[in-house]
Design a protein around this motif. Structure first.
Motif, PDB file in Angstrom:
ATOM      1  N   ILE A  13       6.913  12.845  19.822  1.00 44.39           N
ATOM      2  CA  ILE A  13       8.083  13.092  18.766  1.00 44.39           C
ATOM      3  C   ILE A  13       7.925  14.438  18.821  1.00 44.39           C
ATOM      4  O   ILE A  13       7.809  15.264  18.397  1.00 44.39           O
ATOM      5  CB  ILE A  13       7.990  13.107  17.233  1.00 44.39           C
ATOM      6  CG1 ILE A  13       7.509  11.348  17.509  1.00 44.39           C
ATOM      7  CG2 ILE A  13       8.144  12.498  15.837  1.00 44.39           C
ATOM      8  CD1 ILE A  13       8.143  10.296  17.949  1.00 44.39           C
ATOM      9  N   ILE A  14       9.632  15.341  19.008  1.00 47.33           N
ATOM     10  CA  ILE A  14      10.391  16.611  18.072  1.00 47.33           C
ATOM     11  C   ILE A  14      10.596  16.886  16.872  1.00 47.33           C
ATOM     12  O   ILE A  14      11.411  15.945  16.435  1.00 47.33           O
ATOM     13  CB  ILE A  14      11.242  17.175  19.203  1.00 47.33           C
ATOM     14  CG1 ILE A  14      10.858  16.325  20.690  1.00 47.33           C
ATOM     15  CG2 ILE A  14      11.718  17.806  18.846  1.00 47.33           C
ATOM     16  CD1 ILE A  14       9.818  17.373  21.358  1.00 47.33           C
ATOM     17  N   SER A  15       9.875  17.480  16.412  1.00 50.71           N
ATOM     18  CA  SER A  15       9.844  17.936  14.907  1.00 50.71           C
ATOM     19  C   SER A  15      11.127  19.080  15.018  1.00 50.71           C
ATOM     20  O   SER A  15      11.159  19.804  15.880  1.00 50.71           O
ATOM     21  CB  SER A  15       9.104  18.508  14.263  1.00 50.71           C
ATOM     22  OG  SER A  15       8.582  18.821  12.760  1.00 50.71           O
ATOM     23  N   ILE A  16      12.123  18.691  14.246  1.00 47.08           N
ATOM     24  CA  ILE A  16      13.483  19.463  14.140  1.00 47.08           C
ATOM     25  C   ILE A  16      13.581  20.566  12.791  1.00 47.08           C
ATOM     26  O   ILE A  16      13.333  21.560  13.032  1.00 47.08           O
ATOM     27  CB  ILE A  16      14.677  18.555  13.940  1.00 47.08           C
ATOM     28  CG1 ILE A  16      14.996  17.576  16.059  1.00 47.08           C
ATOM     29  CG2 ILE A  16      16.191  19.575  14.441  1.00 47.08           C
ATOM     30  CD1 ILE A  16      14.463  18.416  16.989  1.00 47.08           C
ATOM     31  N   ASP A  70      17.617  10.064  21.081  1.00 43.71           N
ATOM     32  CA  ASP A  70      17.667   9.206  20.126  1.00 43.71           C
ATOM     33  C   ASP A  70      17.129   9.872  18.685  1.00 43.71           C
ATOM     34  O   ASP A  70      16.430  11.516  19.003  1.00 43.71           O
ATOM     35  CB  ASP A  70      16.948   7.956  19.755  1.00 43.71           C
ATOM     36  CG  ASP A  70      15.137   8.257  20.293  1.00 43.71           C
ATOM     37  OD1 ASP A  70      14.641   9.287  20.919  1.00 43.71           O
ATOM     38  OD2 ASP A  70      14.850   7.139  20.943  1.00 43.71           O
ATOM     39  N   PHE A  71      16.624   9.421  17.601  1.00 39.98           N
ATOM     40  CA  PHE A  71      16.686  10.232  16.194  1.00 39.98           C
ATOM     41  C   PHE A  71      16.738   9.753  14.939  1.00 39.98           C
ATOM     42  O   PHE A  71      16.981   8.783  14.939  1.00 39.98           O
ATOM     43  CB  PHE A  71      17.409  11.537  16.326  1.00 39.98           C
ATOM     44  CG  PHE A  71      19.595  11.101  15.627  1.00 39.98           C
ATOM     45  CD1 PHE A  71      19.411  11.405  13.886  1.00 39.98           C
ATOM     46  CD2 PHE A  71      19.779  10.809  16.314  1.00 39.98           C
ATOM     47  CE1 PHE A  71      20.986  10.418  13.440  1.00 39.98           C
ATOM     48  CE2 PHE A  71      21.007   9.991  15.679  1.00 39.98           C
ATOM     49  CZ  PHE A  71      21.505   9.171  15.151  1.00 39.98           C
ATOM     50  N   VAL A 120      15.672  15.434  11.397  1.00 37.41           N
ATOM     51  CA  VAL A 120      14.048  15.391  10.999  1.00 37.41           C
ATOM     52  C   VAL A 120      13.254  15.396  12.166  1.00 37.41           C
ATOM     53  O   VAL A 120      12.582  15.895  12.524  1.00 37.41           O
ATOM     54  CB  VAL A 120      13.936  14.621   9.469  1.00 37.41           C
ATOM     55  CG1 VAL A 120      12.431  14.763   9.587  1.00 37.41           C
ATOM     56  CG2 VAL A 120      14.960  14.788   8.300  1.00 37.41           C
ATOM     57  N   ALA A 121      13.352  14.236  12.592  1.00 33.36           N
ATOM     58  CA  ALA A 121      13.095  14.628  13.897  1.00 33.36           C
ATOM     59  C   ALA A 121      13.387  13.138  15.174  1.00 33.36           C
ATOM     60  O   ALA A 121      14.669  12.746  14.449  1.00 33.36           O
ATOM     61  CB  ALA A 121      11.472  13.322  13.496  1.00 33.36           C
ATOM     62  N   ALA A 122      13.576  13.421  16.741  1.00 29.68           N
ATOM     63  CA  ALA A 122      13.457  13.087  17.522  1.00 29.68           C
ATOM     64  C   ALA A 122      12.584  12.705  18.625  1.00 29.68           C
ATOM     65  O   ALA A 122      10.955  12.830  18.407  1.00 29.68           O
ATOM     66  CB  ALA A 122      14.616  14.617  18.106  1.00 29.68           C
ATOM     67  N   LEU A 158      10.185  21.751  17.601  1.00 29.33           N
ATOM     68  CA  LEU A 158      11.458  21.411  18.824  1.00 29.33           C
ATOM     69  C   LEU A 158      11.344  23.151  19.278  1.00 29.33           C
ATOM     70  O   LEU A 158      11.916  23.619  20.757  1.00 29.33           O
ATOM     71  CB  LEU A 158      13.002  22.134  17.713  1.00 29.33           C
ATOM     72  CG  LEU A 158      14.224  22.078  18.878  1.00 29.33           C
ATOM     73  CD1 LEU A 158      14.219  21.113  20.036  1.00 29.33           C
ATOM     74  CD2 LEU A 158      15.342  22.435  17.548  1.00 29.33           C
ATOM     75  N   THR A 159      10.611  24.285  18.440  1.00 31.06           N
ATOM     76  CA  THR A 159      10.409  25.612  19.842  1.00 31.06           C
ATOM     77  C   THR A 159       8.748  25.252  20.119  1.00 31.06           C
ATOM     78  O   THR A 159       9.440  25.929  21.517  1.00 31.06           O
ATOM     79  CB  THR A 159       9.455  26.430  18.327  1.00 31.06           C
ATOM     80  OG1 THR A 159       8.922  25.712  17.584  1.00 31.06           O
ATOM     81  CG2 THR A 159      10.314  26.809  17.252  1.00 31.06           C
TER      82      THR A 159
END
Length: 334
Positions: free
Chosen positions: A328-331, A65-66, A34-36, A308-309
């Motif tokens: 935070i990267i929203s996946i 990590d995630f 969900v997030a990294a 992520l994009t």
């Protein structure tokens, strides 16, 4: 699945592209991420700065990590089930959290803290484990000891200050004036505006230093450490002793010893101990961190959430060195 990959070291920007969903081994789980979070080690990995310690096969999915949800469980996984919300730090030889799915050994994960959302939980594993292993496992911080943690408003600093206070330490840190209220709320006892003062002019006779800066900041730490004290760095150079403990070949140990001659000399002059920390994934320690988070002892600080994009924007912001807490990267949505 979508993933951010590099095809060579020093690639300027990773590429978000479609790759196969990984298959799981008997001791693995498959996690829908969900997030990294972004960490300095991601930039070092991309630029090949860790090749003496880690060699990766290309193409490489980035990310360390995630937080996410388990979608499949290996035959030899006893403690997790499909649907469990988990968080973790991927083993160094199986990184790849900037992706929609990851296959990961069940011993590297733990159930997500119940009082955190996925984005907040993703901010914890790498910095939490690093701080815990430095302060608890290596330094064995005791009540009343004095600990210096520079960069108090950064990813490591925020968690390390809270942990050090939990262990009963007196904590000094550096930050800019605009972050004084934040680091004070985390428990810092002595706050130094690094724009106005050099910490060596203010601090002395400290039991421990958790170096997050490396370079001249690390060298200066030997001026404030007391005899018998400990300096643990996550940003400096590994020394020959680390190379031996890490199981590196003799020639690599020799190279590390050559590169860290000045640090070894400072270590001897200060009668202190210098250690380089290369954090190890640990599901058991993530369980302990989850307990502390659910008890309100530790809280993450999220600077911003980036999809992520836009991974390149996230890495550029991380490289700027001006973050407060974690990027935070929203996946993908849960």
């Amino acid at each position: 699945m979508k993933a951010a990959i590099i095809t060579k070291y020093k690639q300027i920007t990773p590429m978000v592209t479609e790759v196969p969903v990984p298959t799981i081994a008997p001791t693995d789980v498959l996690v829908k991420i969900v997030a990294a979070s972004v960490n300095p080690i991601d930039l070092k990995t991309k630029d090949g700065d860790l090749r003496l310690l880690l060699q990766y096969t290309m193409p490489l999915i980035m990310g360390s990590d995630f937080a996410g949800v388990i979608t499949a469980v290996g035959d030899q996984v006893p403690d997790f089930k499909v649907g469990d919300a988990v968080y973790g730090r991927a083993p160094k030889d199986r990184i790849g959290t900037f992706a929609e799915f990851i296959a990961i050994d069940h011993q590297a994960i733990a159930l997500k803290p119940a009082n955190l959302n996925f984005e907040e939980a993703a901010a914890i594993p790498l910095v939490g484990l690093t701080s815990y292993q430095a302060l608890h496992d290596i330094m064995n911080i005791q009540p009343g000891q004095k600990v210096f943690i520079p960069g108090g408003s950064g990813g490591i600093g925020i968690i390390a200050i809270q942990l050090a206070k939990y262990f009963g330490a007196y904590v000094a840190t550096t930050t800019s004036a605009k972050h004084f209220d934040l680091v004070q709320s985390l428990g810092a006892d002595k706050i130094i505006d690094y724009h106005q003062q050099d910490f060596t002019d203010v601090l002395s006779h400290y039991d421990a230093v958790l170096d997050t800066r490396g370079g001249q900041s690390l060298e200066a730490a030997f001026q404030i450490i007391k005899p018998g004290g400990q300096i643990v760095s996550i940003a400096g150079l590994p020394n020959a002793r680390f190379g031996k403990d890490y199981g590196l070949p003799i020639w690599k140990q020799w190279l590390l010893g050559l590169a860290t001659r000045k640090l070894s000399r400072l270590e001897q002059q200060a009668q202190a101990t210098y250690s380089f920390l290369f954090m190890q994934p640990s599901g058991q320690q993530l369980v302990r961190l989850r307990q502390l988070i659910e008890q309100g002892v530790i809280k993450p600080v999220v600077d911003r959430i980036i999809p992520l994009t836009d991974i390149n924007a996230a890495l550029e912001y991380s490289h700027s060195g001006h973050t407060t807490g974690k990027i935070i990267i929203s996946i993908q949505p849960n």
